[in-house]
Design an enzyme around this catalytic site. Sequence first.
Site, PDB file in Angstrom:
ATOM      1  N   HIS A 167       3.044  -5.160   3.866  1.00 22.83           N
ATOM      2  CA  HIS A 167       3.392  -5.419   5.138  1.00 22.83           C
ATOM      3  C   HIS A 167       2.653  -6.701   5.301  1.00 22.83           C
ATOM      4  O   HIS A 167       1.476  -7.012   4.194  1.00 22.83           O
ATOM      5  CB  HIS A 167       2.486  -4.648   6.258  1.00 22.83           C
ATOM      6  N   ASP A 177      -5.259 -11.074  -0.153  1.00 26.81           N
ATOM      7  CA  ASP A 177      -3.421 -10.857  -0.074  1.00 26.81           C
ATOM      8  C   ASP A 177      -3.303 -11.345  -1.769  1.00 26.81           C
ATOM      9  O   ASP A 177      -3.636 -11.420  -2.403  1.00 26.81           O
ATOM     10  CB  ASP A 177      -3.799 -12.597   0.597  1.00 26.81           C
ATOM     11  N   HIS A 178      -1.475 -11.436  -1.006  1.00 22.00           N
ATOM     12  CA  HIS A 178      -0.815 -10.782  -2.293  1.00 22.00           C
ATOM     13  C   HIS A 178      -1.368  -9.915  -3.123  1.00 22.00           C
ATOM     14  O   HIS A 178      -0.929  -9.764  -4.352  1.00 22.00           O
ATOM     15  CB  HIS A 178      -0.654 -11.709  -2.783  1.00 22.00           C
ATOM     16  N   HIS A 203       0.802  -1.267  -0.022  1.00 27.69           N
ATOM     17  CA  HIS A 203      -0.217   0.315  -0.360  1.00 27.69           C
ATOM     18  C   HIS A 203       0.891   0.983   0.019  1.00 27.69           C
ATOM     19  O   HIS A 203       1.516   1.271   0.276  1.00 27.69           O
ATOM     20  CB  HIS A 203      -1.127   0.098   0.686  1.00 27.69           C
ATOM     21  N   HIS A 231       4.843   0.522  -0.363  1.00 27.33           N
ATOM     22  CA  HIS A 231       6.069  -0.696   0.339  1.00 27.33           C
ATOM     23  C   HIS A 231       5.013  -2.084   0.810  1.00 27.33           C
ATOM     24  O   HIS A 231       3.399  -1.406   0.479  1.00 27.33           O
ATOM     25  CB  HIS A 231       5.986   0.117   1.619  1.00 27.33           C
ATOM     26  N   GLU A 279      -1.149  -3.947  11.927  1.00 26.21           N
ATOM     27  CA  GLU A 279      -0.492  -3.672  10.414  1.00 26.21           C
ATOM     28  C   GLU A 279       0.829  -3.961  10.465  1.00 26.21           C
ATOM     29  O   GLU A 279       1.863  -4.674   9.418  1.00 26.21           O
ATOM     30  CB  GLU A 279      -0.097  -2.183  10.524  1.00 26.21           C
ATOM     31  N   CYS A 286       5.921   6.276   3.733  1.00 25.34           N
ATOM     32  CA  CYS A 286       4.661   5.873   3.720  1.00 25.34           C
ATOM     33  C   CYS A 286       4.237   6.247   2.377  1.00 25.34           C
ATOM     34  O   CYS A 286       2.848   5.819   1.967  1.00 25.34           O
ATOM     35  CB  CYS A 286       3.990   5.757   4.856  1.00 25.34           C
TER      36      CYS A 286
END
Length: 272
Positions: free
Chosen positions: A178, A215-216, A151, A176, A259, A170
């Site tokens: 998480h 996811d991913h 994100h 980047h 996060e 950020c």
Amino acid sequence: MEVLTSKRFEFSAAHRYWNAEWSPERNVEVFGKCTNAYGHGHNYVLEVTTAGEVDLATGMVINVTELKRTVGRVLEGFDHKHLNEDMAYFRDRQPTTENIVQVLWSLIAPELPSGVRLHRLRLYETADIFADFYGGMTASFGRSYQFSAAHRLDSSQLSPDENVALYGKCNNEKGHGHDYRFEVTVDGPVDPATGMVINLVELDAAVQPLLDELDHTHLDRQHAFFQERPSTAEHVVVYLWQRLAAVLGRRLRWIKLWETPNNIFEYGVREP
Ligand code: NI
């Protein structure tokens, strides 16, 4: 002023789920591998949260040594036992996390010293599955899940310079990522036939589409919700809530989102 204090305890026990009033097929359908006739086992972790005024002489709500003795005596009856076969409590109810935590409450609450109240018991069956009990008519069941996503924090309502000043690293244009982890807590009455607030299979089925979706992926680039607002963890936890509430309805109680292991966000109808 009332202060909450928590202490964790461990015990290991075997159990089996089986409803004698159902056919074998129905048992396997509802309880899956937990129907194995010989039983299986877990390393349970019990978190005992007590509430009370701080004693002026000792500076404590409850003497930890005394709490260890009290809870230790209760857990002696559970540790290294087969819950179904060794314990009368589970002759007429399933030894589910929800039922075990209620039995533990009935044994621990009356043993606490006067002026100290049992606030919450949380029992972990595994590191990511737990039940909470507060002494009321309902219990809670929870599980944690995770997804990995990229994100970028960037607000359309701020100038490029303001975004950099506010979000720093950020705001990196490409993003980047998480490993997000979140805990879903559902509450309601414990079904006497299953010993459950919600079947784990049903909870997993409610969460899976959300995991498949997120996811991913890149939150900002791939999901409309985050194209319209910054993909802050506050917005992520609200999004998880909205999506899960649509499936689980009023049973959904609380969502806790990590996060990173150090950044934690919570959202729900009322605090557990
Ligand atoms: Ni089990």
